[in-house]
Scaffold this active site. Sequence first.
Site, PDB file in Angstrom:
ATOM      1  N   ARG A 168       0.856  -1.181   0.000  1.00 41.12           N
ATOM      2  CA  ARG A 168       0.000   0.000   0.000  1.00 41.12           C
ATOM      3  C   ARG A 168       0.896   1.236   0.000  1.00 41.12           C
ATOM      4  NH1 ARG A 168      -2.307  -3.543   3.890  1.00 41.12           N
ATOM      5  NH2 ARG A 168      -4.402  -4.261   3.314  1.00 41.12           N
ATOM      6  N   LYS A 197      -2.224  -2.281   7.597  1.00 40.43           N
ATOM      7  CA  LYS A 197      -3.641  -2.066   7.886  1.00 40.43           C
ATOM      8  C   LYS A 197      -4.067  -2.963   9.047  1.00 40.43           C
ATOM      9  CE  LYS A 197      -7.993  -1.375   5.458  1.00 40.43           C
ATOM     10  NZ  LYS A 197      -8.692  -1.452   4.164  1.00 40.43           N
ATOM     11  N   HIS A 199      -2.780   2.525  -6.440  1.00 47.31           N
ATOM     12  CA  HIS A 199      -3.166   1.245  -5.835  1.00 47.31           C
ATOM     13  C   HIS A 199      -3.289   0.132  -6.876  1.00 47.31           C
ATOM     14  CE1 HIS A 199      -4.315  -0.558  -2.022  1.00 47.31           C
ATOM     15  NE2 HIS A 199      -5.280  -1.210  -2.619  1.00 47.31           N
ATOM     16  N   ARG A 234      -0.591  -2.518  -6.677  1.00 47.52           N
ATOM     17  CA  ARG A 234      -0.832  -3.582  -5.691  1.00 47.52           C
ATOM     18  C   ARG A 234      -1.821  -4.604  -6.232  1.00 47.52           C
ATOM     19  NH1 ARG A 234      -1.183  -4.888  -0.017  1.00 47.52           N
ATOM     20  NH2 ARG A 234      -3.320  -5.335   0.635  1.00 47.52           N
ATOM     21  N   TYR A 289      -9.545 -11.364  -6.743  1.00 49.54           N
ATOM     22  CA  TYR A 289      -8.588 -11.294  -7.853  1.00 49.54           C
ATOM     23  C   TYR A 289      -8.790 -12.428  -8.858  1.00 49.54           C
ATOM     24  CZ  TYR A 289      -6.304  -7.727  -5.104  1.00 49.54           C
ATOM     25  OH  TYR A 289      -6.042  -6.585  -4.401  1.00 49.54           O
TER      26      TYR A 289
END
Length: 394
Positions: free
Chosen positions: A249, A274, A338, A341, A373
């Site tokens: 991130r 996170k 982002h 990632r 994904y």
Amino acid sequence: MIQKQVVVKKLFHRESDCLGIYFDKDWEVIREVKKIPEVKFSNTHKCWYVPDQKNGVAKIIDTLRGKIWVDISALKEKIENKTRESENRTAGPAEGDKKKAIQEVTKPHRELHNDQHQALRMMEQKLKLRGYSTNTQRTYLHMFKEFLLFYTQTHPLDLTEIEIKNYLLFLIEQRKLSRSVQNQSINAIKFFYEKVLMQERKVYDLERPVKERRLPEVLSQQEIMAIFEALDNIKHRMMLMLVYAAGLRRSELLNLRIGDVDMNRNTVFIRGGKGRRDRQSVMAQSLNPLLREYLEKYNPGFWLFEGSDGNRYSESSLRQVFHRAAKKAGIKKQVRLHMLRHSFATHLLESGTSTRYIQVLLGHESPKTTEVYAHVSRFALDRIQSPLDQMAFS
């Protein structure tokens, strides 16, 4: 259980402006409405009404508070339409001034009273004590302040769950806020009542908006290489390549310290990602020569990537670096940092890496987050032939 409600609308009755109170016939509602000061029933309009005075709406809401939901959206629409008509008849003001005027008419009083300030400070202290990230603190405090401003001059302790739901409906129906922002507001309100005041059931039963199931946007490996090749500055190239190489991130990259990248073990140590969880991710062995060159040239003191002032490199500068490189590389997609990632995870999945390993590398708490994904991966698609191709080559 369906919540009983009344709708308040403007009404012109007996040569005077009134507030009409409309609802389906219900003796329980009638009993409560009769308690409103100066309320009367109109046989002509078949509704209850009160004089449209300065505190007319407040009297209705205060009398029915905690018992019946008061829908005043029709009043707000009327005020907004009236403001627009007035502006159309007045020559001169700029468009921006017109919008500002409408906002000033329709928005509530924008000052917190002392009790509300105290509630906001209590929430800020609790967020800090529980170690929430700076971004989360900022978001929760903003959302909770907006909630307090909606019920100005009212202490949050005096608000009922019905009134909290009314506010959330206002965000949906009047403000037209996205589901994501609605959820942030719910989380902020829940945090205050459940964590600050320790009232576990205060807003426990609030209905959550259905979360939008958006697929992550990814870049192809060719597009990513084009972005890297568009970078002449070694620091800029190192930062973006490391984001992609380890699936980081933005904040995780900028929080890296010297020594967090282990070139012997080819790992990247992420501190307090996170959810305040540490983890490790992979480091591309092919990046080691570039990293050594970068360290030798820039000689950072504490943070792996520093700005000109010696502090951490800024988020806005990193974002600008990425967008400039993507533009120079000729990428036509609407790009976000982002996406590197997302591309890291998708390309790993396409190469046959288990979703369990990808989950660990990304720091996802739930495997469901990682499974998304699979919907954008080309894994196994090469072995599937479109029915159009089957027709063309049969």
